[in-house]
Design a protein around this motif. Sequence first.
Motif, PDB file in Angstrom:
ATOM      1  N   ILE A 243       0.873  -1.240  -0.009  1.00 57.35           N
ATOM      2  CA  ILE A 243      -0.035   0.023   0.068  1.00 57.35           C
ATOM      3  C   ILE A 243       1.062   1.169  -0.027  1.00 57.35           C
ATOM      4  CG2 ILE A 243      -1.844   1.461   1.278  1.00 57.35           C
ATOM      5  CD1 ILE A 243      -2.822  -1.401   2.413  1.00 57.35           C
ATOM      6  N   PRO A 244       0.647   1.995  -1.050  1.00 58.94           N
ATOM      7  CA  PRO A 244       1.287   3.154  -0.811  1.00 58.94           C
ATOM      8  C   PRO A 244       1.333   4.081   0.026  1.00 58.94           C
ATOM      9  CG  PRO A 244       0.364   3.427  -3.009  1.00 58.94           C
ATOM     10  CD  PRO A 244      -0.378   2.208  -2.009  1.00 58.94           C
ATOM     11  N   SER A 245       2.647   4.507   0.737  1.00 61.00           N
ATOM     12  CA  SER A 245       2.607   5.310   2.140  1.00 61.00           C
ATOM     13  C   SER A 245       1.622   6.475   2.269  1.00 61.00           C
ATOM     14  CB  SER A 245       4.130   5.871   2.320  1.00 61.00           C
ATOM     15  OG  SER A 245       4.924   4.594   2.347  1.00 61.00           O
ATOM     16  N   TYR A 246       1.526   7.162   0.968  1.00 67.92           N
ATOM     17  CA  TYR A 246       0.564   8.528   1.014  1.00 67.92           C
ATOM     18  C   TYR A 246      -0.715   7.928   1.366  1.00 67.92           C
ATOM     19  CZ  TYR A 246      -0.837   7.320  -3.496  1.00 67.92           C
ATOM     20  OH  TYR A 246      -1.440   6.721  -4.942  1.00 67.92           O
ATOM     21  N   MET A 247      -1.192   6.883   1.114  1.00 67.36           N
ATOM     22  CA  MET A 247      -2.567   6.242   1.240  1.00 67.36           C
ATOM     23  C   MET A 247      -2.775   6.006   2.803  1.00 67.36           C
ATOM     24  SD  MET A 247      -3.593   3.879  -1.662  1.00 67.36           S
ATOM     25  CE  MET A 247      -3.689   4.538  -3.291  1.00 67.36           C
ATOM     26  N   LYS A 248      -1.551   5.984   3.528  1.00 67.31           N
ATOM     27  CA  LYS A 248      -1.857   5.682   5.163  1.00 67.31           C
ATOM     28  C   LYS A 248      -1.655   7.147   5.740  1.00 67.31           C
ATOM     29  CE  LYS A 248       0.894   1.588   4.495  1.00 67.31           C
ATOM     30  NZ  LYS A 248       2.389   1.074   4.828  1.00 67.31           N
TER      31      LYS A 248
END
Length: 342
Positions: A243-248
């Motif tokens: 999961i891309p970090s920006y989505m977290k």
Amino acid sequence: MNYTLLNSDDEIKALLSHWEQNNIQQIALDFEGEFNLHCYGEHLCLIQIFDGSDFYLVDPLCADEEASRKNAEATGKPFVPFTKPSEKSQVKPPVTEAGVRLLLEAPQIEKLWFDCASDGELVWKKFGIRLNKVYDVFRVAKVLGLVGPGLAGNLAALTERFVTGTAEKPQQLQQDTQSKKRLQQTNWMNRPLSDAQLEYALKDVANLFALRQALDEQARSRRLLSQVRATMKGIPHLSKEKIPSYMKMPGYKRMKVHQQIFLRHFFEARDLVARQLNKPPFQVLDKHLLVQLAQKAPLVHGQLTAELGTKTQAARMLLPLLEEANKAAQDEITGSGKSSLI
């Protein structure tokens, strides 16, 4: 605690041979790592081992640096070396990825761990290494209902309850917990590591054999061994898609589509500066402010300077990149026919 420091792949091979000759089929293992707390990125900093008789330490920092360099080149990102030339010269030849892989993927050795999830993800993302033949004592505790919300189910608490049997006073227990947390959060990238750090690291593996035996006996008495065996399958669980970090980022799922696009561009700008300065991203720009900027976007001329200022080197480096990111996000939105979202 007395320990042997393994300084090369050959020494790791010799240890594996020693275990084979002496019919040692089980070891206790743990890692110490860096997770964007003191510098940029996630790093494998120390491997600690107990084979039931002797303690061993592996310094994988040179291997981690080489893997970080390769990963940066593969993604076209800048790479900043993090070991000093003087540190490299002290370890000849250093432990390489091949040595780390030999140890962690050894099929003949069962590896006792306590909650290997994050450790498994770290070496999978960094080296493409899949931990082999793991027995996760944490999962036994979970089957027994010893870990979960409101339960003191960490390694120290379980060891105290089932192995050492010490009855510390609440105040002393709190002080010990705080001291251990401080050591856990020290900078494991630094060399040399302190005696206190090394003792803390070795204690994480010192009682795993005894803890496993105690918890297995609990599971046996409650007829839960088959459930324990079932939960060991597929360890560690590795996500197929990262999961891309920006989505977290906080509130990402609740953001509007155009705000998510701005956040992705702003996030990548911050990440680039963090890489170049070898700083944790939060030291470049706080994640909550990053989200707020995306929620306010598109940003007008001068708005970023007003929000961030220009006092720090990180801010001065980040401002022009955020200006470019602001424009790139607008171009992406209008180019995909989503201009009505802004």
